[in-house]
Write a protein that holds these residues in place. Structure first.
Motif, PDB file in Angstrom:
ATOM      1  N   LYS A   1     -12.223  11.416   6.956  1.00 20.51           N
ATOM      2  CA  LYS A   1     -11.821  10.757   8.088  1.00 20.51           C
ATOM      3  C   LYS A   1     -12.009   9.324   7.725  1.00 20.51           C
ATOM      4  O   LYS A   1     -13.085   8.607   7.237  1.00 20.51           O
ATOM      5  CB  LYS A   1     -12.632  11.000   9.484  1.00 20.51           C
TER       6      LYS A   1
ATOM      7  N   MET B   1     -10.929   5.030   9.132  1.00 18.92           N
ATOM      8  CA  MET B   1     -10.623   4.133   9.989  1.00 18.92           C
ATOM      9  C   MET B   1      -9.751   3.093   9.174  1.00 18.92           C
ATOM     10  O   MET B   1     -10.283   2.274   8.291  1.00 18.92           O
ATOM     11  CB  MET B   1     -11.436   3.303  10.926  1.00 18.92           C
TER      12      MET B   1
ATOM     13  N   CYS C   1      -2.133   7.086   4.284  1.00 21.62           N
ATOM     14  CA  CYS C   1      -2.320   6.751   5.821  1.00 21.62           C
ATOM     15  C   CYS C   1      -1.422   5.922   6.144  1.00 21.62           C
ATOM     16  O   CYS C   1      -0.840   6.130   7.271  1.00 21.62           O
ATOM     17  CB  CYS C   1      -3.964   6.098   5.726  1.00 21.62           C
TER      18      CYS C   1
ATOM     19  N   SER D   1      -5.703   6.670  18.727  1.00 21.83           N
ATOM     20  CA  SER D   1      -5.759   7.991  17.781  1.00 21.83           C
ATOM     21  C   SER D   1      -6.315   9.263  18.625  1.00 21.83           C
ATOM     22  O   SER D   1      -6.992   9.202  19.444  1.00 21.83           O
ATOM     23  CB  SER D   1      -6.630   7.585  16.667  1.00 21.83           C
TER      24      SER D   1
ATOM     25  N   TYR E   1      -6.511  12.519  16.887  1.00 22.95           N
ATOM     26  CA  TYR E   1      -6.737  13.684  15.843  1.00 22.95           C
ATOM     27  C   TYR E   1      -7.417  14.748  16.526  1.00 22.95           C
ATOM     28  O   TYR E   1      -8.531  14.597  17.026  1.00 22.95           O
ATOM     29  CB  TYR E   1      -7.260  13.010  14.427  1.00 22.95           C
TER      30      TYR E   1
ATOM     31  N   ASN F   1      -9.577   8.255  20.037  1.00 19.58           N
ATOM     32  CA  ASN F   1     -10.498   7.534  19.258  1.00 19.58           C
ATOM     33  C   ASN F   1      -9.799   6.000  19.553  1.00 19.58           C
ATOM     34  O   ASN F   1      -8.693   5.517  19.163  1.00 19.58           O
ATOM     35  CB  ASN F   1     -10.518   7.525  17.868  1.00 19.58           C
TER      36      ASN F   1
ATOM     37  N   SER G   1      -8.944   2.008  19.696  1.00 17.89           N
ATOM     38  CA  SER G   1      -9.303   0.638  19.103  1.00 17.89           C
ATOM     39  C   SER G   1      -8.122  -0.158  19.127  1.00 17.89           C
ATOM     40  O   SER G   1      -6.736   0.294  19.090  1.00 17.89           O
ATOM     41  CB  SER G   1      -9.612   0.870  17.553  1.00 17.89           C
TER      42      SER G   1
ATOM     43  N   GLU H   1      -7.746  -0.577  14.714  1.00 18.23           N
ATOM     44  CA  GLU H   1      -7.794   0.308  13.821  1.00 18.23           C
ATOM     45  C   GLU H   1      -7.270   1.661  14.125  1.00 18.23           C
ATOM     46  O   GLU H   1      -7.058   1.639  15.518  1.00 18.23           O
ATOM     47  CB  GLU H   1      -9.088   0.543  13.509  1.00 18.23           C
TER      48      GLU H   1
ATOM     49  N   GLU I   1      -7.171   6.029  13.232  1.00 18.98           N
ATOM     50  CA  GLU I   1      -8.060   7.266  12.512  1.00 18.98           C
ATOM     51  C   GLU I   1      -6.806   7.912  11.503  1.00 18.98           C
ATOM     52  O   GLU I   1      -5.747   8.078  12.270  1.00 18.98           O
ATOM     53  CB  GLU I   1      -8.179   8.096  13.442  1.00 18.98           C
ATOM     54  N   CYS I   2      -7.368   8.085  10.459  1.00 19.34           N
ATOM     55  CA  CYS I   2      -6.388   8.619   9.451  1.00 19.34           C
ATOM     56  C   CYS I   2      -7.320   9.838   8.987  1.00 19.34           C
ATOM     57  O   CYS I   2      -8.532   9.650   8.380  1.00 19.34           O
ATOM     58  CB  CYS I   2      -6.094   7.751   8.431  1.00 19.34           C
ATOM     59  N   HIS I   3      -6.727  10.860   8.536  1.00 20.76           N
ATOM     60  CA  HIS I   3      -7.660  12.319   7.977  1.00 20.76           C
ATOM     61  C   HIS I   3      -6.686  12.437   6.604  1.00 20.76           C
ATOM     62  O   HIS I   3      -5.623  12.959   6.382  1.00 20.76           O
ATOM     63  CB  HIS I   3      -7.567  13.366   8.654  1.00 20.76           C
TER      64      HIS I   3
ATOM     65  N   VAL J   1      -2.061  11.602  10.783  1.00 19.75           N
ATOM     66  CA  VAL J   1      -2.444  10.562  11.834  1.00 19.75           C
ATOM     67  C   VAL J   1      -1.842  11.061  13.029  1.00 19.75           C
ATOM     68  O   VAL J   1      -0.616  11.490  13.385  1.00 19.75           O
ATOM     69  CB  VAL J   1      -1.606   9.191  11.351  1.00 19.75           C
TER      70      VAL J   1
END
Length: 147
Positions: free
Chosen positions: A27, A29, A85, A113, A115, A120, A122, A125, A127-129, A137
């Motif tokens: 994970k 950011m 990402c 985000s 996920y 999440n 922001s 930013e 979130e990317c996995h 994403v």
């Protein structure tokens, strides 16, 4: 000697095939600004639909049309985590844009985000996995008409 080496290679391959895979799922950011500056994202998205992340201040909203989400993945092979990402982010943004156009919305607001359906939020930013083979994403937002 060649038979022994071949036997060892076959045994090692068989063990590797049945050993449990250790899947990576990091994970991270990532910067929205950096992602928008990569892969010609700004030009590809154009300005027909405006995007507002998290709690960013928006122009007055005339009508909320829908809420929707997208989860996009890209092959991470041969890419740095940042590059993968950013590609997945652009894919997700293009899907949000396409959905906005389907709904005749001119903006997507409150983008978060999302996920595995965990929000999440922001302003700066996403979130990317990043995994061994795939990077993903997931974004969610409200589709609106601005005043």
């Amino acid at each position: 000697m060649k038979k022994l080496a071949l036997s060892i290679a076959i045994t090692a391959a068989a063990i590797a095939a049945v050993a449990p895979a250790q899947a990576r799922d990091n994970k991270m950011m990532m910067s929205i600004e950096n992602a928008m500056n990569d892969n010609d994202a700004r030009n590809r998205l154009g300005d027909s639909v405006k995007f507002y992340f998290g709690k960013q201040k928006t122009p007055a909203i005339a009508q909320k049309l829908s809420t929707d989400q997208t989860s996009q993945k890209t092959n991470s092979f041969g890419k740095t985590p940042e590059k993968a990402c950013n590609w997945a982010f652009l894919s997700a943004m293009l899907r949000l844009q396409a959905r906005a156009k389907e709904l005749n919305a001119d903006a997507v607001v409150n983008i978060v985000s999302n996920y595995k359906n965990v929000e999440n939020s922001s302003d700066t930013e996403f979130e990317c996995h990043d995994g061994t083979m795939m990077t993903g994403v997931a974004l969610k937002g409200d589709f609106v008409k601005l005043k």
